[in-house]
Design a protein around this motif. Structure first.
Motif, PDB file in Angstrom:
ATOM      1  N   SER A 107       0.797  -1.275   0.031  1.00 20.88           N
ATOM      2  CA  SER A 107      -0.108   0.073  -0.093  1.00 20.88           C
ATOM      3  C   SER A 107       0.819   1.236   0.125  1.00 20.88           C
ATOM      4  O   SER A 107       1.795   1.195   0.857  1.00 20.88           O
ATOM      5  CB  SER A 107      -0.807  -0.019   1.360  1.00 20.88           C
ATOM      6  OG  SER A 107      -1.481   1.433   1.385  1.00 20.88           O
ATOM      7  N   ILE A 108       0.394   2.334  -0.609  1.00 19.85           N
ATOM      8  CA  ILE A 108       1.051   3.442  -0.674  1.00 19.85           C
ATOM      9  C   ILE A 108       1.433   4.043   0.649  1.00 19.85           C
ATOM     10  O   ILE A 108       2.382   4.771   0.826  1.00 19.85           O
ATOM     11  CB  ILE A 108       0.277   4.679  -1.398  1.00 19.85           C
ATOM     12  CG1 ILE A 108       0.139   4.264  -3.015  1.00 19.85           C
ATOM     13  CG2 ILE A 108       0.729   5.884  -1.603  1.00 19.85           C
ATOM     14  CD1 ILE A 108      -0.717   5.045  -3.724  1.00 19.85           C
TER      15      ILE A 108
ATOM     16  N   ARG B  58      -0.119  -9.832  -6.881  1.00 18.73           N
ATOM     17  CA  ARG B  58      -1.576  -9.251  -6.634  1.00 18.73           C
ATOM     18  C   ARG B  58      -1.698  -7.984  -6.950  1.00 18.73           C
ATOM     19  O   ARG B  58      -2.681  -7.267  -6.986  1.00 18.73           O
ATOM     20  CB  ARG B  58      -2.025  -9.710  -5.314  1.00 18.73           C
ATOM     21  CG  ARG B  58      -2.327 -11.166  -5.170  1.00 18.73           C
ATOM     22  CD  ARG B  58      -2.438 -11.813  -3.728  1.00 18.73           C
ATOM     23  NE  ARG B  58      -2.540 -13.281  -3.891  1.00 18.73           N
ATOM     24  CZ  ARG B  58      -1.443 -13.956  -3.948  1.00 18.73           C
ATOM     25  NH1 ARG B  58      -0.283 -13.286  -4.372  1.00 18.73           N
ATOM     26  NH2 ARG B  58      -1.353 -15.408  -3.799  1.00 18.73           N
ATOM     27  N   ASN B  59      -0.513  -7.320  -6.872  1.00 16.88           N
ATOM     28  CA  ASN B  59      -0.472  -5.691  -7.115  1.00 16.88           C
ATOM     29  C   ASN B  59       0.038  -5.355  -8.383  1.00 16.88           C
ATOM     30  O   ASN B  59       0.498  -4.208  -8.689  1.00 16.88           O
ATOM     31  CB  ASN B  59       0.339  -5.112  -5.822  1.00 16.88           C
ATOM     32  CG  ASN B  59      -0.656  -4.751  -4.767  1.00 16.88           C
ATOM     33  OD1 ASN B  59      -1.839  -4.172  -4.924  1.00 16.88           O
ATOM     34  ND2 ASN B  59      -0.326  -5.092  -3.645  1.00 16.88           N
TER      35      ASN B  59
ATOM     36  N   LYS C 246      -1.577   2.907  -9.169  1.00 18.31           N
ATOM     37  CA  LYS C 246      -0.927   3.927  -8.195  1.00 18.31           C
ATOM     38  C   LYS C 246       0.011   3.724  -7.446  1.00 18.31           C
ATOM     39  O   LYS C 246       1.130   4.488  -7.205  1.00 18.31           O
ATOM     40  CB  LYS C 246      -2.512   4.275  -7.244  1.00 18.31           C
ATOM     41  CG  LYS C 246      -3.027   5.275  -7.339  1.00 18.31           C
ATOM     42  CD  LYS C 246      -4.085   5.575  -6.190  1.00 18.31           C
ATOM     43  CE  LYS C 246      -5.027   6.723  -6.609  1.00 18.31           C
ATOM     44  NZ  LYS C 246      -6.294   6.794  -5.442  1.00 18.31           N
ATOM     45  N   LEU C 247       0.163   2.596  -7.127  1.00 20.13           N
ATOM     46  CA  LEU C 247       1.190   1.815  -6.322  1.00 20.13           C
ATOM     47  C   LEU C 247       2.476   1.910  -6.927  1.00 20.13           C
ATOM     48  O   LEU C 247       3.623   2.346  -6.734  1.00 20.13           O
ATOM     49  CB  LEU C 247       0.847   0.156  -5.487  1.00 20.13           C
ATOM     50  CG  LEU C 247       1.989  -0.146  -4.865  1.00 20.13           C
ATOM     51  CD1 LEU C 247       2.150   0.796  -3.679  1.00 20.13           C
ATOM     52  CD2 LEU C 247       1.478  -1.694  -4.294  1.00 20.13           C
TER      53      LEU C 247
ATOM     54  N   LYS D  20       6.735  -8.420  -9.846  1.00 22.85           N
ATOM     55  CA  LYS D  20       6.268  -9.851 -10.117  1.00 22.85           C
ATOM     56  C   LYS D  20       5.346  -9.728 -10.948  1.00 22.85           C
ATOM     57  O   LYS D  20       4.376  -8.959 -11.045  1.00 22.85           O
ATOM     58  CB  LYS D  20       5.876 -10.503  -8.891  1.00 22.85           C
ATOM     59  CG  LYS D  20       7.099 -10.820  -7.767  1.00 22.85           C
ATOM     60  CD  LYS D  20       6.663 -11.720  -6.589  1.00 22.85           C
ATOM     61  CE  LYS D  20       7.576 -12.671  -6.093  1.00 22.85           C
ATOM     62  NZ  LYS D  20       7.154 -13.574  -5.133  1.00 22.85           N
ATOM     63  N   ARG D  21       5.285 -10.801 -11.657  1.00 19.41           N
ATOM     64  CA  ARG D  21       4.134 -11.010 -12.811  1.00 19.41           C
ATOM     65  C   ARG D  21       2.945 -11.469 -12.225  1.00 19.41           C
ATOM     66  O   ARG D  21       2.930 -12.406 -11.319  1.00 19.41           O
ATOM     67  CB  ARG D  21       4.499 -12.106 -13.949  1.00 19.41           C
ATOM     68  CG  ARG D  21       3.527 -12.365 -14.831  1.00 19.41           C
ATOM     69  CD  ARG D  21       4.123 -13.386 -15.666  1.00 19.41           C
ATOM     70  NE  ARG D  21       3.149 -13.586 -17.147  1.00 19.41           N
ATOM     71  CZ  ARG D  21       3.230 -14.749 -17.877  1.00 19.41           C
ATOM     72  NH1 ARG D  21       4.247 -15.549 -17.695  1.00 19.41           N
ATOM     73  NH2 ARG D  21       2.372 -14.867 -18.696  1.00 19.41           N
ATOM     74  N   GLY D  22       1.796 -10.753 -12.344  1.00 22.56           N
ATOM     75  CA  GLY D  22       0.483 -11.376 -11.986  1.00 22.56           C
ATOM     76  C   GLY D  22       0.180 -12.745 -12.416  1.00 22.56           C
ATOM     77  O   GLY D  22       0.578 -13.092 -13.462  1.00 22.56           O
ATOM     78  N   PHE D  23      -0.445 -13.380 -11.603  1.00 20.61           N
ATOM     79  CA  PHE D  23      -0.704 -14.890 -12.013  1.00 20.61           C
ATOM     80  C   PHE D  23      -1.806 -15.093 -13.122  1.00 20.61           C
ATOM     81  O   PHE D  23      -1.729 -16.244 -13.733  1.00 20.61           O
ATOM     82  CB  PHE D  23      -0.703 -15.855 -10.886  1.00 20.61           C
ATOM     83  CG  PHE D  23      -1.745 -15.323  -9.705  1.00 20.61           C
ATOM     84  CD1 PHE D  23      -1.558 -15.005  -8.676  1.00 20.61           C
ATOM     85  CD2 PHE D  23      -3.192 -15.322 -10.032  1.00 20.61           C
ATOM     86  CE1 PHE D  23      -2.319 -14.634  -7.420  1.00 20.61           C
ATOM     87  CE2 PHE D  23      -4.019 -15.116  -9.227  1.00 20.61           C
ATOM     88  CZ  PHE D  23      -3.646 -14.701  -7.848  1.00 20.61           C
TER      89      PHE D  23
END
Ligand code: PEP
Ligand code: MN
Length: 336
Positions: free
Chosen positions: A166-167, A184-185, A190-191, A205-208
């Motif tokens: 989170s920011i 997941r992010n 925004k982040l 990381k690559r989203g699944f």
């Protein structure tokens, strides 16, 4: 970009499309063909919305020649990232980041950190903020975890990797050497924009359930903000196979190298979801050209507050590192 246009179109009908092109200050040429016409666009095409163009009913097809992740695909960019003197990249030694999924307490992190450092890990990985599928699962020690991580980092003189979710927590990550954006992010724009401003290396990381293009567009968000220190991390994608946690997509290793200069590392722990599979996957991705690994290690996996089943014990980590060295040498690389 090539816009394929129906033959029978007249100048008046075409005008709105040409106006659209002119707003973006592009060079264009109109080519008359036998079966269809072609409008060829050149220049900075990043702002051109191909879906908007496809909406004109006389447009048969829009063909993109260069990708939208322009900065990510810039091969003139340097091909390594320097983190406190440790270079991560395709012509560099292979780096290993290792440690527990979660920071549980000071003793746990110090013990595991000491071990992974001893066996050759260049970075200590450990999560303080944990994005968990169940709201009832351990969510991480949060600020307290970051304080423990900072203390262990200083005591072990070992750079650290930790995930931000989170920011709101951004100020706490000043002493974290590599900031992890979890699967997941990956599309939390925004982040992404906020961490880009920190001017620190970002492990993306690559989203699944994300395509390579979506992943690279997320990297583009970070680089566009002026931070080109992005390390891509493949961690498995969701497939129809229930016997592994995710399915490791090996093909992205050479693919990323073809498309970009960014370093690519692999997480065999989350990909497989089981400690017995981690070593094989690690060796295989080194052979395939990965620039590093991020591995979950726990000395008491049965007591771990998250991901114990996929965490290897320090003795397994030691043996993995020995074998990794041999595979790296076989393909002409060193381990850091
Ligand atoms: C992690 O590294 O512990 C993690 C949650 O990873 P991912 O975002 O790949 O699931
Ligand atoms: Mn984990």
């Amino acid at each position: 970009m090539l816009i394929i246009i129906k033959k029978e179109i007249n100048e008046n009908e075409l005008q709105p499309l040409l106006n659209e092109v002119k707003t973006h200050d592009l060079k264009y040429a109109y080519l008359n063909g036998e079966e269809y016409d072609i409008l060829r666009l050149e220049g900075n095409l990043t702002k051109v919305d191909e879906k908007k163009i496809s909406a004109f009913d006389f447009v048969l097809q829009v063909i993109k020649i260069s990708p939208s992740y322009q900065k990510v695909s810039n091969k003139d960019e340097q091909s390594f990232i320097n983190v406190n003197g440790i270079k991560i990249g395709r012509n560099e030694s292979i780096v290993v980041m290792a440690g527990p999924c979660s920071i549980e307490n000071y003793d746990q992190l110090k013990r595991i950190g000491t071990q992974v450092k001893h066996f050759g890990a260049a970075f200590l990985r450990a999560g303080a903020y944990k994005p968990r599928t169940s709201p009832y699962s351990f969510q991480g020690l949060k600020s307290e975890g970051i304080s423990i991580l900072k203390r262990v980092k200083e005591e072990l003189k070992m750079p650290v990797v930790s995930e931000i979710t989170s920011i709101l927590a951004i100020d706490e990550f000043k002493d974290v050497d590599i900031i992890q954006i979890g699967a997941r992010n990956m599309q939390n724009y925004k982040l992404l924009k906020a961490v880009a401003k920190l001017n620190k290396p970002i492990l993306l990381k690559r989203g699944f359930a994300s395509t390579v293009e979506e992943w690279l567009m997320s990297a583009e968000y970070i680089i566009k903000e002026g931070n080109n220190q992005v390390i891509l991390c493949e961690r498995g994608v969701r497939s129809f196979e229930p016997l592994t946690r995710f399915s490791l997509d090996f093909s992205v290793i050479p693919l990323i190298k073809k498309l970009s200069n960014l370093p690519i590392i692999v997480d065999p722990s989350h990909a497989s979801g089981h400690f017995e599979l981690v070593e094989s996957l690690s060796l295989a991705v080194i052979a395939a050209g990965a620039d590093g690994l991020i591995i979950e290690v726990h000395d008491k996996p049965f007591e771990a507050l998250s991901d114990g089943i996929q965490s290897i014990k320090p003795d397994r980590f030691a043996s993995l590192m020995e074998k990794a060295k041999k595979v790296a040498h076989a393909i002409g690389r060193d381990m850091f």
